[in-house]
Scaffold this motif. Structure first.
Motif, PDB file in Angstrom:
ATOM      1  N   TYR A 115      -7.287  -3.848   7.259  1.00  0.00           N
ATOM      2  CA  TYR A 115      -6.148  -3.471   8.016  1.00  0.00           C
ATOM      3  C   TYR A 115      -5.645  -2.081   8.042  1.00  0.00           C
ATOM      4  O   TYR A 115      -5.525  -1.261   9.007  1.00  0.00           O
ATOM      5  N   LEU A 116      -6.019  -1.258   6.706  1.00  0.00           N
ATOM      6  CA  LEU A 116      -5.459   0.090   6.564  1.00  0.00           C
ATOM      7  C   LEU A 116      -6.435   0.946   7.241  1.00  0.00           C
ATOM      8  O   LEU A 116      -6.004   1.898   7.849  1.00  0.00           O
ATOM      9  N   GLU A 117      -7.779   0.643   7.721  1.00  0.00           N
ATOM     10  CA  GLU A 117      -8.829   1.228   8.386  1.00  0.00           C
ATOM     11  C   GLU A 117      -8.262   1.404   9.900  1.00  0.00           C
ATOM     12  O   GLU A 117      -8.757   2.497  10.400  1.00  0.00           O
ATOM     13  N   SER A 118      -7.737   0.572  10.349  1.00  0.00           N
ATOM     14  CA  SER A 118      -6.947   0.370  11.570  1.00  0.00           C
ATOM     15  C   SER A 118      -5.832   1.227  11.898  1.00  0.00           C
ATOM     16  O   SER A 118      -5.228   1.036  13.095  1.00  0.00           O
ATOM     17  N   LEU A 119      -5.088   1.353  10.978  1.00  0.00           N
ATOM     18  CA  LEU A 119      -3.701   1.810  11.069  1.00  0.00           C
ATOM     19  C   LEU A 119      -3.501   3.178  11.967  1.00  0.00           C
ATOM     20  O   LEU A 119      -2.781   3.216  13.034  1.00  0.00           O
ATOM     21  N   ASN A 120      -4.376   4.102  11.654  1.00  0.00           N
ATOM     22  CA  ASN A 120      -4.240   5.594  12.338  1.00  0.00           C
ATOM     23  C   ASN A 120      -2.782   5.951  12.331  1.00  0.00           C
ATOM     24  O   ASN A 120      -2.115   5.977  13.483  1.00  0.00           O
ATOM     25  N   ILE A 121      -2.091   5.771  11.326  1.00  0.00           N
ATOM     26  CA  ILE A 121      -0.391   6.350  11.161  1.00  0.00           C
ATOM     27  C   ILE A 121      -0.288   7.598  11.083  1.00  0.00           C
ATOM     28  O   ILE A 121      -0.944   8.345  10.293  1.00  0.00           O
ATOM     29  N   TRP A 139       1.025  -1.333  -0.161  1.00  0.00           N
ATOM     30  CA  TRP A 139      -0.005   0.091  -0.007  1.00  0.00           C
ATOM     31  C   TRP A 139       0.858   0.959  -0.046  1.00  0.00           C
ATOM     32  O   TRP A 139       2.057   1.105   0.484  1.00  0.00           O
ATOM     33  N   VAL A 140       0.226   2.361  -0.685  1.00  0.00           N
ATOM     34  CA  VAL A 140       1.007   3.472  -0.357  1.00  0.00           C
ATOM     35  C   VAL A 140       0.091   4.571   0.205  1.00  0.00           C
ATOM     36  O   VAL A 140      -1.083   4.943   0.158  1.00  0.00           O
ATOM     37  N   GLY A 141       1.028   5.135   0.963  1.00  0.00           N
ATOM     38  CA  GLY A 141       0.492   6.161   1.994  1.00  0.00           C
ATOM     39  C   GLY A 141       0.993   7.595   1.816  1.00  0.00           C
ATOM     40  O   GLY A 141       2.205   7.872   1.461  1.00  0.00           O
ATOM     41  N   LEU A 142       0.458   8.627   1.622  1.00  0.00           N
ATOM     42  CA  LEU A 142       1.025  10.013   1.493  1.00  0.00           C
ATOM     43  C   LEU A 142       1.065  10.879   2.614  1.00  0.00           C
ATOM     44  O   LEU A 142       0.085  10.739   3.778  1.00  0.00           O
ATOM     45  N   ALA A 143       1.979  11.488   2.900  1.00  0.00           N
ATOM     46  CA  ALA A 143       2.210  12.524   4.079  1.00  0.00           C
ATOM     47  C   ALA A 143       1.526  13.643   3.896  1.00  0.00           C
ATOM     48  O   ALA A 143       1.907  14.465   3.139  1.00  0.00           O
ATOM     49  N   PRO A 181      -3.548   6.650   3.436  1.00  0.00           N
ATOM     50  CA  PRO A 181      -3.651   5.608   2.380  1.00  0.00           C
ATOM     51  C   PRO A 181      -4.404   5.862   1.056  1.00  0.00           C
ATOM     52  O   PRO A 181      -5.503   6.419   1.025  1.00  0.00           O
ATOM     53  N   VAL A 182      -3.609   5.847   0.157  1.00  0.00           N
ATOM     54  CA  VAL A 182      -4.166   6.103  -1.191  1.00  0.00           C
ATOM     55  C   VAL A 182      -4.286   5.094  -2.141  1.00  0.00           C
ATOM     56  O   VAL A 182      -5.158   5.312  -3.172  1.00  0.00           O
ATOM     57  N   ALA A 183      -3.697   4.106  -2.024  1.00  0.00           N
ATOM     58  CA  ALA A 183      -3.607   2.758  -2.985  1.00  0.00           C
ATOM     59  C   ALA A 183      -3.266   1.468  -2.073  1.00  0.00           C
ATOM     60  O   ALA A 183      -2.275   1.630  -1.348  1.00  0.00           O
ATOM     61  N   GLN A 184      -3.908   0.434  -2.616  1.00  0.00           N
ATOM     62  CA  GLN A 184      -3.404  -0.751  -1.884  1.00  0.00           C
ATOM     63  C   GLN A 184      -3.681  -1.990  -2.724  1.00  0.00           C
ATOM     64  O   GLN A 184      -4.677  -2.045  -3.574  1.00  0.00           O
TER      65      GLN A 184
END
Length: 587
Positions: A210-216, A186-190, A200-203
């Protein structure tokens, strides 16, 4: 007897030397020899076995190898092989995990040979083991590198084909999972918000929420010290080779292990000295992402960063071109609108000039009429009485001297002067004006129908070209009827048989125009301004002068033009003229 003793000694020595050679070969062999009986107890164990597994021969003799040599996970596989061997079946080769004295798990390739007793029964097995752990690791590393190379090649193709950033990121994640064999990508933008969120913008791959639970975040906090936040913040790859043991992975460990993620890597996407975000890859195997693999994946991240920047530059360029085109189009529109405004202003100015010319002409004609009216009134007053006396004396003289020609001349001239005075009187006679809204088309149609017998008798015709949506005018319909009849009669009286009088109505922004056009032929007017004079020499009809004066009284205008073939009378009536109903007469 002595001979037999010597022979026995020789045989014994030969057997000792053979056994010594066997032991030497056995102990120096590059393979681990493990000899075990039907109860899986070790009966022998060579030097190589000691080196491979770590236990000495004395430590293992008589022990069941399942107790210390076979890991829990491999026991079902090894148990099945043992059963076959004890039944006399000979599996040629097998590979399974084994344990060493220090607790390390290694991978061995086993080749087995059955030992039979004197009666042909299975009494044990000789198993030869080769430690292939390093070889398998090398093969796995090579496979991972080749996998990464294939993935890198496909990603480069995706970069070339990409039309927009969203599709590029999606395609890259798909390739990483499908070609690279990874569990998730997956790709996440800062984000530049206050919390420094990673969006997260692509996976692609096994994600399952999983991505919904990240909160990074990429801030230096607990949820920003994992691989993703660290990679963005430091702009260096961040690896969690053992998710189960990595302390900074604690906030996400439970969700990651639930989905089978054992190791991960976050690679920063860097452009112009700043991190755009991170490319995140998860593997099912613990201890993944060796040095060569990381180097190739870092190259992939660099290529992806370049692709993102290129696409964003393309988008910005396209926006700039579109903005420039919009500006150009807007400028052209403004120029066109301004040009149209100037053209309309020019047309309006022309109309105003024409209106002014008509007004100036009307004013000049009005002044002439006023002068003529004053003169005519004076003439009518001063001449009528002497003229009556002259006419009376002329008739008496003719009666007394019928043969005198001069008396007849005097009488005719006096009668001509009396007719002229009558015309002047009729012209100056007041007319009552009763204005109202009326239809010019309807009045013209009525006049043509009224004069139809006369036009048929003269064998001429009228052709109407009436504007269908002509505006109404505020005028006196009786006056307009009189004017139109005079104009039609004036035209038909000069027309030849078979000719046509064309009557057309139209309008401008301020006026309604009625045009009466017929062939001029040889009947061209030399002095058009004399047409509207009430006592012009040679004229016997008061129709045109009277019509001119009547139109002036209702705010209109009668004009005459001629071209090479036609003579044209035009009536102009203002749309907005509303005469005061209390004004009963015209001057």
């Amino acid at each position: 007897m002595n001979t037999s003793g010597s022979e026995h000694t020789s045989v014994t020595e030969a057997l000792r030397r053979s056994e010594q050679r066997y032991r030497n070969l056995y102990d120096t062999a590059p393979l681990a020899f493990v000899i075990w009986d039907r109860e899986c107890r070790i009966t022998d164990w060579n030097k190589c076995a000691e080196r491979v597994f770590g236990w000495s021969r004395e430590e293992v003799l008589g022990r069941n190898f399942f107790e210390f040599l076979i890991p829990e996970g491999a026991r079902p596989q090894v148990g099945a092989i043992v059963k076959k061997l004890l039944r006399g079946e000979l599996p040629s080769r097998s590979i399974n995990e084994n344990l060493t004295k220090v607790g390390e798990t290694i991978l061995c390739e086993w080749n087995n040979s059955i030992l039979y007793d004197s009666e042909g029964g299975v009494e044990g097995v000789i198993s030869l083991a080769l430690d292939i752990t390093d070889r398998r690791r090398s093969e796995a590393a090579l496979w991972q590198v080749n996998r990464a190379l294939r993935m890198l090649s496909e990603c480069n193709h995706a970069l070339v084909r990409a039309e927009n950033e969203e599709d590029l990121l999606h395609d890259i994640c798909q390739i990483i999972v499908q070609e690279g064999g990874y569990r998730l990508a997956w790709v996440g933008l800062a984000m530049k918000d206050e919390k420094k969120t990673v969006l997260p913008v692509a996976q692609a791959g096994y994600e399952e929420g999983y991505l919904e639970s990240l909160n990074i975040t990429w801030e230096d906090t607990e949820r920003g010290r994992g691989p993703t936040g660290t990679a963005i913040r430091t702009m260096k790859p961040s690896i969690a080779r053992e998710i189960l043991k990595e302390p900074n992975f604690a906030p996400w460990r439970a969700e990651a292990t639930k989905r089978g993620y054992a190791s991960s890597i976050a690679l920063p996407l860097i452009a112009n000295g700043h991190a755009l975000g991170a490319l995140n890859i998860y593997a099912e195997e613990a201890g993944g992402f060796n040095e060569e693999e990381v180097e190739l994946l870092a190259q992939l991240a660099d290529d992806l960063s370049f692709g993102i920047v290129s696409l964003r530059t393309r988008v910005e360029r396209k926006r700039a071109v579109e903005a420039l085109q919009r500006t150009h189009d807007d400028l052209e529109r403004r120029v066109a609108e301004r040009t149209a405004e100037l053209l309309r202003a020019n047309e309006k100015l022309k109309e105003e000039i024409q209106d002014r010319k008509r007004l100036e002409k009307a004013l000049a004609q009005k002044e002439r009429l006023e002068i003529l009216g004053a003169i005519a009134a004076e003439v009518a007053h001063e001449i009528r009485n002497p003229l009556v006396s002259i006419g009376g004396f002329a008739r008496r003289l003719r009666n007394k001297l019928p043969d005198l020609p001069e008396s007849e001349i005097i009488l005719n001239e006096s009668q001509r002067l009396e007719s002229m005075l009558s015309r002047i009187t009729n012209y100056l006679k007041p007319v009552e004006i009763r204005p109202q809204e009326c239809s010019v088309n309807k009045i013209i149609t009525g006049c043509v129908e009224l004069l139809a017998p006369e036009t048929e008798q003269r064998q001429v015709s009228c052709r109407l070209d009436l504007a269908p949506e002509l505006s109404v005018v505020y005028s006196d319909p009786s006056v307009l009827t009189q004017v139109f009849i005079n104009l039609i009669r004036n035209a038909t009286e000069t027309m030849q048989r078979g000719e046509t009088l064309r009557i057309k109505t139209s309008e401008s922004d301020t006026d309604v125009q009625i045009e009466f056009k017929n062939k001029a032929g040889e009947r061209k007017v030399k002095q058009p301004e004399a047409l509207f004079m009430p006592f012009a020499e040679g004229e016997h009809s008061i129709g045109l002068p009277l019509g001119y004066r009547l139109l002036k009284d209702v705010g209109g205008l009668l004009s005459y033009t001629q071209d090479q073939d036609d003579m044209i009378f035009t009536v102009s009536l203002p749309k907005t003229v509303q005469s005061d109903p209390e004004v009963a007469t015209g001057s």
